[in-house]
Design a protein around this motif. Structure first.
Motif, PDB file in Angstrom:
ATOM      1  N   SER A   1       0.845  -1.189   0.000  1.00  0.00           N
ATOM      2  CA  SER A   1       0.000   0.000   0.000  1.00  0.00           C
ATOM      3  C   SER A   1       0.881   1.239   0.000  1.00  0.00           C
ATOM      4  O   SER A   1       1.611   1.482   0.964  1.00  0.00           O
ATOM      5  N   LEU A   2       0.827   2.041  -1.072  1.00  0.00           N
ATOM      6  CA  LEU A   2       1.634   3.260  -1.095  1.00  0.00           C
ATOM      7  C   LEU A   2       1.200   4.228  -0.004  1.00  0.00           C
ATOM      8  O   LEU A   2       2.030   4.944   0.562  1.00  0.00           O
ATOM      9  N   ALA A   3      -0.078   4.238   0.325  1.00  0.00           N
ATOM     10  CA  ALA A   3      -0.544   5.094   1.425  1.00  0.00           C
ATOM     11  C   ALA A   3       0.089   4.652   2.739  1.00  0.00           C
ATOM     12  O   ALA A   3       0.517   5.478   3.554  1.00  0.00           O
TER      13      ALA A   3
ATOM     14  N   VAL B   1       5.103   4.791  -9.048  1.00  0.00           N
ATOM     15  CA  VAL B   1       4.672   5.231  -7.707  1.00  0.00           C
ATOM     16  C   VAL B   1       4.257   6.692  -7.681  1.00  0.00           C
ATOM     17  O   VAL B   1       3.735   7.192  -6.676  1.00  0.00           O
TER      18      VAL B   1
ATOM     19  N   ASP C   1      -2.659  -0.610  -4.876  1.00  0.00           N
ATOM     20  CA  ASP C   1      -2.480   0.401  -5.911  1.00  0.00           C
ATOM     21  C   ASP C   1      -2.501  -0.182  -7.317  1.00  0.00           C
ATOM     22  O   ASP C   1      -2.230   0.528  -8.295  1.00  0.00           O
TER      23      ASP C   1
ATOM     24  N   THR D   1      -1.567  -5.357  -5.640  1.00  0.00           N
ATOM     25  CA  THR D   1      -1.508  -4.552  -4.429  1.00  0.00           C
ATOM     26  C   THR D   1      -2.696  -3.589  -4.415  1.00  0.00           C
ATOM     27  O   THR D   1      -3.464  -3.494  -5.382  1.00  0.00           O
TER      28      THR D   1
END
Length: 310
Positions: free
Chosen positions: A75-77, A306, A112, A110
């Motif tokens: 999770s990029l968040a 990203v 994202d 994922t």
């Protein structure tokens, strides 16, 4: 001085890490727990990351000098939240060991939308490590835990998400592990002028939870590949204990000379040679995994994926 049988305690014998701060990703099981234990037992303050904090608290409960933070590399968040929390504290690190990862599961994505193995093993670490890079002290190290599995496949810069090609679990794993090495190569080039070096390592064959997502079909395919390699003349796999498997990570992070390992690929507590043998097992690193131009191209692609420039 050390070899494939060396353990973390042997590698760190006589090493005083008092005053050092080291971040280790993936400390809820296996080698991450052992890396954290070994470093903390020699005086380092270890910051360990885990997606499942409850599990990590259980597995690391007996380790002093360890604090845990939540990090979900898929999770990029989550990656950004963890990095922001570390920046808010403004406490520097002497080393970062990027140990967390997944291996050879069925096709998934994922949060994202990235292919799960490339997204977790590479892109999650790419974003997280670059975001906390300013916290690495001069003379610091980055250790990317890659794998001999990088021999399964080079990165595919044109199709990182298997949108044009058929998904194969170990091809995906190989791509992600090659990406770990290429990331270390380019990170080292970008940061060595300020005294920060990066390296990638292969822990060896170790029985951990890493393969928990493999299906029976994937296990069978791997078995057939390894058997074919043996018939072709490949050396048999010599499995390691967890302390032996974790030894190369701690050696590369705090013991090995920086100039010896910077921009290189290490295994068995030493720097590996390039090998173009046609099998997956055995020692050495594929030349494509150390290609500096390939490393630059992957960096550019990763930034695009990203949505950040580092």
């Amino acid at each position: 001085m050390f070899n494939a049988k060396s353990t973390t305690d042997e590698v760190l014998a006589g090493v005083d890490l008092m005053g050092k701060r080291i971040l280790v990703t993936g400390v809820s099981a296996g080698m991450g727990v052992e890396i954290a234990r070994a470093l903390a037992s020699h005086g380092a303050h270890v910051v360990g990351t885990a997606r499942d904090l409850a599990k990590a608290r259980t597995t690391t409960g007996g380790i002093a000098n360890l604090e845990l933070i939540e990090l979900d590399l898929a999770s990029l968040a989550g990656v950004r939240a963890a990095a922001d929390a570390l920046h808010a504290r403004a406490e520097p690190f002497d080393a970062v060991i990027a140990n967390a990862g997944v291996m050879a599961g069925e096709f998934g994505k994922t949060l994202d939308g990235f292919e799960m193995q490339f997204g977790t093993n590479h892109l999650g670490h790419f974003a997280f490590v670059n975001r906390i890079a300013p916290l690495l002290r001069r003379g610091g190290r980055l250790v990317m835990v890659s794998s001999g599995g990088h021999r399964f496949a080079d990165v595919d810069l044109d199709d990182p998400g298997f949108e044009k090609t058929c998904y194969e679990p170990f091809v995906a794993y190989g791509r992600s592990k090659t990406a770990n090495i290429l990331f270390a190569v380019e990170f080292d080039r970008r940061h060595r002028d300020r005294g920060v070096r990066a390296t990638a390592i292969h822990p060896g064959g170790v029985a951990t939870e890493l393969g928990r997502h493999m299906t029976p079909e994937t296990v069978q395919a791997l078995t057939e590949t390894l058997e074919a390699d043996l018939r072709a003349g490949a050396p048999p796999i010599e499995y390691k204990s967890i302390p032996q498997g974790a030894a190369t990570s701690v050696w590369a992070a705090v013991v090995a000379p920086a100039d010896a390992v910077g921009g290189r690929y290490c295994e068995d507590c030493g720097v590996a040679e390039i090998s173009e043998a046609n099998w997956v097992t055995g020692g050495g690193v594929r030349a494509y995994a150390l290609d500096p131009e390939r490393a630059k191209a992957l960096w550019a692609l990763s930034e695009k994926m990203v949505g950040e420039t580092f």
